[in-house]
Design a protein around this motif. Structure first.
Motif: not given
Length: 442
Positions: A397-406
């Protein structure tokens, strides 16, 4: 003895931060690494480790207090040296001390009266005195008499900005009181408290206790996560509730497995050594078994989610894995559970792509689960790949990833680390490890 000139053997996740910390503390440091490409990069000011900023490396080079070399001969110039090489296990989970032995053998031709040698590589109790000491004494010098020898376990936590090599307390145990005192004095120059113990074996065991404590507690919560799935309970909510108790509880979290150098390895180092004493570490080995089984459960959960919500199996399915580092905010993929997850997905006929902002290339296979080796390249996190996937599997779960977009773009997400917690309702179906699945679609 001042020990102003320090050698560090192995310039990886442990050795390089240690070398630069001693350089910043005013010591002259020579780093030794047999990887000539790494040495050339370091001397050019390029850091191979995300936790070591290139600005710090270049400052150490410019000061003249740090240099790297692929040859052991430079150790003749130092007064103290640290062994910071890998200690992996082999395919049968037996300790592989080949790097430690090679480092000790590399020291022997240059070992002289008055040298201090400190082993930092994580290993089983007895390694310093039973493996390293006999090799070093081939020089004709005696440990504790002609040179000093000690063990001080590394306590590097990749990605941790608060606790570093400069402020994390050190443990040290030498073969003699003089060796202990001298090693403690050198380590204290880094600025952190130093805790001397009575022997290298105590120091070696303390490191294993630290990591086996984590392994056992992670296994406990992983097992409870599996039970919660069957019982229709959300383990993440359970943990948040338990955390409100101000005493007697420490939060650990479930996940897709354990990775890195220590937690997957240390239990096997101790259990292997324990058998020499007709002792079987059943509790510790059971915890390791639970953690090692988690990647298999993730793939089973992914197959179940595909069947339930997409009406298809893994064969021919397109799986997009997010995160292959063993821990968030690091570039370290060693022993990452993502490796086994990807191997199992490929073996069951899925197409696999991955994205990790810190790990540009990732090698899988070459083992009993997938004989064929394969190197994958990280692909961009963009709508095209998210729409390509039948299922997105969040492993790290890298914080740099936009999970909202995912979750807005993907159709189905399997979240193994609760990275999507707190996000607003979205179009994607999200299946969380340790939580009940939504009902079958109508």
């Amino acid at each position: 003895m001042a020990d102003d000139r320090v050698g560090v053997i192995g310039l990886g996740y442990v050795g390089l931060p240690l070398a630069l910390a001693f350089a910043e503390a005013g010591c002259e440091v020579i780093g030794v690494d047999v990887d000539e490409g790494k040495v050339a990069a370091l001397m050019a000011g390029r850091s191979p480790i995300r936790d070591v900023p290139e600005e710090a490396l270049r400052a150490a080079l410019a000061s003249g207090r740090f240099r790297a070399t692929p040859t052991y001969a430079a150790l003749a110039e130092v007064e103290a040296m640290f062994i910071c090489v890998p200690t992996p296990y082999d395919a049968m989970r037996a300790p592989d001390l080949s790097y430690v032995k090679a480092a000790a053998e590399g020291i022997v031709p240059y070992l002289r009266q008055g040298h201090l040698v400190i082993l930092q590589s994580t290993t089983y109790p007895g390694t310093t005195e039973e493996v390293v000491r006999p090799i070093l004494e081939r020089s004709g010098l005696r440990a504790g008499e002609d040179f000093d020898l000690a063990f001080s376990p590394e306590r590097i936590d990749p990605g941790n900005r608060e606790w570093t090599v400069r402020n994390t307390p050190k443990v040290v145990g030498g073969v003699t009181p003089r060796s202990t005192a001298r090693a403690a004095a050198l380590l204290s120059r880094l600025g952190a408290p130093v805790h001397p113990v009575s022997s290298p074996r105590v120091a070696e065991m303390s490191k294993l206790l630290e990591n086996i404590f984590r392994s056992v507690n992670i296994a406990l919560v992983n097992e409870l996560a599996l039970l919660c799935e069957r019982m229709g309970i959300n383990i993440w909510e359970v943990i948040e509730a338990a955390k409100t108790k101000p005493f007697g509880f420490m939060a650990f979290y479930p996940g897709p497995g354990v990775g890195g150098h220590c937690i997957p390895v240390d239990p096997y180092y101790l259990s292997w050594k324990a058998r020499e004493y007709d002792f079987y570490t059943k509790f510790i080995e059971l915890a390791a078994e639970v953690n090692q089984a988690m990647p298999f459960h993730v793939v089973h959960r992914t197959a179940e989610a595909l069947d339930r919500y997409a009406g298809k199996g893994l064969r021919g399915a397109r799986a997009f894995v997010l995160g292959v580092a063993y821990k968030r905010e690091t570039d370290d993929p060693r022993n990452s559970p993502a490796g086994r997850i990807i191997e199992l997905l490929l073996t069951r006929g899925a197409e696999v792509a991955y994205h990790d902002p810190y790990v540009p290339r990732f090698r899988v296979g070459g083992d009993a689960f997938r004989r064929e080796e394969r190197e994958l390249a990280s692909v961009p996190l963009e709508e095209g790949w998210l729409r390509w996937a039948d299922v997105v599997v969040i492993v790290t779960g890298h914080r740099a990833v936009d999970y909202g977009k995912v979750v807005e773009t993907a159709r189905l997400v399997v979240d193994t680390c609760n990275a999507t917690a707190g996000l607003p309702r979205c179009s994607a179906i999200v299946v969380r490890l340790g939580a009940p699945m939504a009902p079958f679609p109508e």
